[in-house]
Design a protein around this motif. Structure first.
Motif, mmCIF file in Angstrom:
data_model
loop_
_atom_site.group_PDB
_atom_site.id
_atom_site.type_symbol
_atom_site.label_atom_id
_atom_site.label_comp_id
_atom_site.label_asym_id
_atom_site.label_seq_id
_atom_site.Cartn_x
_atom_site.Cartn_y
_atom_site.Cartn_z
ATOM 1 N N THR A 205 2.337 -6.664 -4.406
ATOM 2 C CA THR A 205 2.545 -5.748 -5.524
ATOM 3 C C THR A 205 3.995 -5.277 -5.571
ATOM 4 O O THR A 205 4.563 -4.869 -4.549
ATOM 5 C CB THR A 205 1.625 -4.518 -5.398
ATOM 6 O OG1 THR A 205 0.260 -4.957 -5.406
ATOM 7 C CG2 THR A 205 1.845 -3.553 -6.552
ATOM 8 N N LYS B 15 7.415 -1.188 -8.669
ATOM 9 C CA LYS B 15 7.805 -0.769 -10.024
ATOM 10 C C LYS B 15 6.636 -0.847 -10.999
ATOM 11 O O LYS B 15 6.641 -0.189 -12.040
ATOM 12 C CB LYS B 15 8.949 -1.649 -10.544
ATOM 13 C CG LYS B 15 10.248 -1.537 -9.759
ATOM 14 C CD LYS B 15 11.414 -2.143 -10.532
ATOM 15 C CE LYS B 15 11.204 -3.639 -10.802
ATOM 16 N NZ LYS B 15 11.257 -4.443 -9.584
ATOM 17 N N ASN B 16 5.632 -1.639 -10.653
ATOM 18 C CA ASN B 16 4.503 -1.839 -11.561
ATOM 19 C C ASN B 16 3.299 -0.961 -11.233
ATOM 20 O O ASN B 16 2.258 -1.063 -11.889
ATOM 21 C CB ASN B 16 4.065 -3.307 -11.536
ATOM 22 C CG ASN B 16 5.159 -4.240 -12.012
ATOM 23 O OD1 ASN B 16 5.928 -3.887 -12.910
ATOM 24 N ND2 ASN B 16 5.246 -5.422 -11.411
ATOM 25 N N VAL B 17 3.432 -0.116 -10.228
ATOM 26 C CA VAL B 17 2.302 0.711 -9.799
ATOM 27 C C VAL B 17 2.056 1.843 -10.789
ATOM 28 O O VAL B 17 2.985 2.531 -11.220
ATOM 29 C CB VAL B 17 2.570 1.293 -8.393
ATOM 30 C CG1 VAL B 17 1.519 2.343 -8.032
ATOM 31 C CG2 VAL B 17 2.553 0.173 -7.362
ATOM 32 N N LYS B 18 0.813 2.030 -11.166
ATOM 33 C CA LYS B 18 0.434 3.065 -12.130
ATOM 34 C C LYS B 18 -0.109 4.330 -11.455
ATOM 35 O O LYS B 18 -0.059 5.414 -12.030
ATOM 36 C CB LYS B 18 -0.632 2.527 -13.090
ATOM 37 C CG LYS B 18 -0.228 1.258 -13.834
ATOM 38 C CD LYS B 18 0.979 1.469 -14.719
ATOM 39 C CE LYS B 18 1.319 0.192 -15.491
ATOM 40 N NZ LYS B 18 2.561 0.366 -16.303
ATOM 41 N N VAL B 19 -0.666 4.167 -10.244
ATOM 42 C CA VAL B 19 -1.311 5.304 -9.580
ATOM 43 C C VAL B 19 -0.652 5.547 -8.221
ATOM 44 O O VAL B 19 -0.892 4.805 -7.273
ATOM 45 C CB VAL B 19 -2.823 5.056 -9.374
ATOM 46 C CG1 VAL B 19 -3.485 6.297 -8.785
ATOM 47 C CG2 VAL B 19 -3.492 4.666 -10.680
ATOM 48 N N GLU C 192 -8.649 4.553 -3.468
ATOM 49 C CA GLU C 192 -9.124 4.466 -4.850
ATOM 50 C C GLU C 192 -10.502 3.839 -4.930
ATOM 51 O O GLU C 192 -11.323 4.206 -5.771
ATOM 52 C CB GLU C 192 -8.124 3.651 -5.679
ATOM 53 C CG GLU C 192 -8.448 3.582 -7.154
ATOM 54 C CD GLU C 192 -7.409 2.809 -7.948
ATOM 55 O OE1 GLU C 192 -7.794 2.143 -8.929
ATOM 56 O OE2 GLU C 192 -6.220 2.860 -7.571
ATOM 57 N N GLU D 255 -3.188 3.856 -1.153
ATOM 58 C CA GLU D 255 -3.742 4.249 -2.457
ATOM 59 C C GLU D 255 -4.881 3.338 -2.879
ATOM 60 O O GLU D 255 -5.930 3.798 -3.332
ATOM 61 C CB GLU D 255 -2.623 4.231 -3.508
ATOM 62 C CG GLU D 255 -3.057 4.641 -4.890
ATOM 63 C CD GLU D 255 -3.658 3.493 -5.686
ATOM 64 O OE1 GLU D 255 -4.681 3.718 -6.376
ATOM 65 O OE2 GLU D 255 -3.137 2.364 -5.601
ATOM 66 N N LYS E 245 -1.385 11.134 -6.320
ATOM 67 C CA LYS E 245 -2.359 11.334 -7.396
ATOM 68 C C LYS E 245 -3.776 11.020 -6.915
ATOM 69 O O LYS E 245 -4.748 11.663 -7.328
ATOM 70 C CB LYS E 245 -2.007 10.454 -8.595
ATOM 71 C CG LYS E 245 -0.735 10.864 -9.325
ATOM 72 C CD LYS E 245 -0.893 12.211 -10.020
ATOM 73 C CE LYS E 245 0.347 12.545 -10.849
ATOM 74 N NZ LYS E 245 0.244 13.881 -11.487
#
Length: 473
Positions: free
Chosen positions: A429, A432-436, A390, A386, A440
């Protein structure tokens, strides 16, 4: 649900382009096969080929006309001696005689019988029509080169026929969330799930043979690129840089083959500042070979063929000097699967999506594969893919002169560096903290591709191809 083997994503072929060279080559082969199966081959008296859209606009620079000739001649891109290509083409130009499928002589004038049509066919930007004249009768078939060497006809029901097997994997995967679910169900890493799917198509021995063949081609390609100096063909007079960089890095290292070359590099002490130079050298070497009609592995395309071997070499030369075939296999299994997710959910064709579909996808593939080798869990592997994509979103395809040279070759170096950095970021990383999530980003890449102006999709009608152009080189 579409199931794509890693060997569909990683193919051996001839440069400079999977969509503009390998695809038309394979399309010509398929057309001949159809003619023979319908008992029309022996009746042919003449042939015409029409190229459309991106195949027309950048076809000369991508050697599309030469690829068509080679496909019609019966040469196989996996095995044809690349040194013989110029001879085959030169003979045809001189005699104006095409030996169709190496069986039947036909009068064939390249300029008259291969036409470049600037208009686009509605189904895909890379369209081509083959027409055979059989006395007073004409028969035509239209094919589309949809990226990565994949060729389809327009009918959606036929769109998967160029893929070895579909709807047959025990663990069918369309999106990354499904792949993660299987990893948890089977308690296997991504490479383990992918291997189980591949074993439904081939024996373990056959899988190993194919992966070894792919790796050997990658290694030989890097070796050739690092040991060939001069300028690339095509008229831009682009000087090969891999040779010069390699000469400075290797010093007086002794070796006599690609294998001993690799082992010698692994034994040297590479300083921090040299790491980026080695990675760049590996990536540049592959795409310089590709730009000169050399043999490469589409990963997932020819234009992005340097990213995956460069990152795999980084792992073997920098991260793990004891890496062996097991690690190579693991890397390529992961890379191939990530590439297939992008192909199923978006595109790997620059003519449809710009360079984000080539360098972006290859960088995501390499980042994911490296992350697993460095100990990342399946969630972190997805994060690596990702992150890599990105930071390629919106990357246009604007090759100067329609050649896979500027800015294409350098982009492989940048894509490899981004992949390494993406893998390292992912390892640090917490999922649990991944936003994307990866899916997506795949969706976003496809939406971006559809929004992108046509002139930035491998047409040489925008960007660097216009602001610089052939006259400036």
């Amino acid at each position: 649900m579409e199931s794509i083997s890693i060997f569909d994503m990683l193919k051996i072929g001839v440069g400079p382009s999977s969509s503009h060279t390998l695809g038309p080559w394979r399309a010509a082969e398929r057309w001949i096969s159809k003619l023979k199966s319908t008992n029309q081959f022996d009746k042919i008296t003449s042939i015409n080929v029409d190229l459309y859209g991106s195949l027309s606009l950048t076809g000369k620079g991508h050697a599309t006309d030469l690829a068509v000739i080679l496909g019609l001649s019966g040469a196989d891109p996996e095995t044809v001696p690349v040194a013989s290509i110029d001879t085959i083409v030169a003979s045809l130009k001189e005699t104006q005689v095409l030996l169709l499928n190496n069986e039947k002589e036909l009068t064939f004038d390249i300029d008259a019988h291969i036409k470049f049509n600037r208009d686009f066919l509605p189904f895909h930007a890379n369209g081509m029509t083959f027409t055979a004249i059989l006395g007073s009768k004409k028969i035509s078939d239209t094919y589309y080169s949809i990226g990565g060497g994949f060729v389809v006809k327009e009918e959606r029901k036929n769109a998967k026929k160029n893929i070895a097997v579909f709807n047959s994997f025990p663990y069918p995967i369309q999106k990354s969330v499904e792949l993660l679910d299987f990893c948890h169900q089977l308690n296997k890493p991504i490479s383990g799930v992918v291997l189980e799917n591949e074993k439904s198509l081939r024996t373990s021995a056959q899988i190993d043979i194919e992966i070894q063949r792919i790796w050997s081609t990658m290694l030989e390609c890097m070796y050739i690129g690092c040991h060939t100096e001069g300028s690339l063909p095509g008229g831009l007079n682009v000087r090969r840089r891999a040779f010069d960089i390699h000469q400075k890095l290797k010093g007086n290292l002794p070796y006599d083959s690609p294998t001993t070359w690799l082992e010698t590099i692994r034994k040297t002490e590479v300083k921090f500042r040299q790491i980026l130079k080695w990675v760049s050298c590996f990536a540049l070497s592959v795409n310089e070979v590709n730009a000169s009609l050399g043999r490469v592995v589409t990963a997932p395309t020819n234009g992005s063929a340097g990213v995956i071997p460069a990152v795999l070499m980084y792992y073997m030369v920098i991260e793990n000097h004891k890496a062996d075939f097991k690690h190579i296999k693991q890397f390529l299994l992961v890379a191939g699967e990530i590439g297939s997710i992008f192909k199923k959910g978006a595109t790997i064709s620059a003519a449809m999506g710009g360079c984000q579909a080539e360098i972006g996808v290859s960088s995501a593939m390499a980042a994911a594969a490296l992350c697993e080798l460095l100990g990342g869990d399946p969630e972190q592997v997805m994060i690596a893919a990702e992150i890599a994509m990105e930071h390629h979103l919106g990357l246009t395809c604007d090759p100067i002169g329609g050649l896979v040279q500027i800015p294409c070759i350098e982009r492989n170096s940048m894509g490899a560096i981004k992949a390494i950095h993406a893998a390292e970021l992912a390892l640090d990383t917490d999922p649990k903290n991944v936003k994307v999530p990866l899916d997506k980003v795949v969706d976003t890449m496809w939406k971006t591709a559809k929004d992108m102006h046509a002139k930035y999709k491998e047409t040489s009608e925008g960007g660097l191809a216009v602001t610089v152009g052939l006259s400036d080189c």
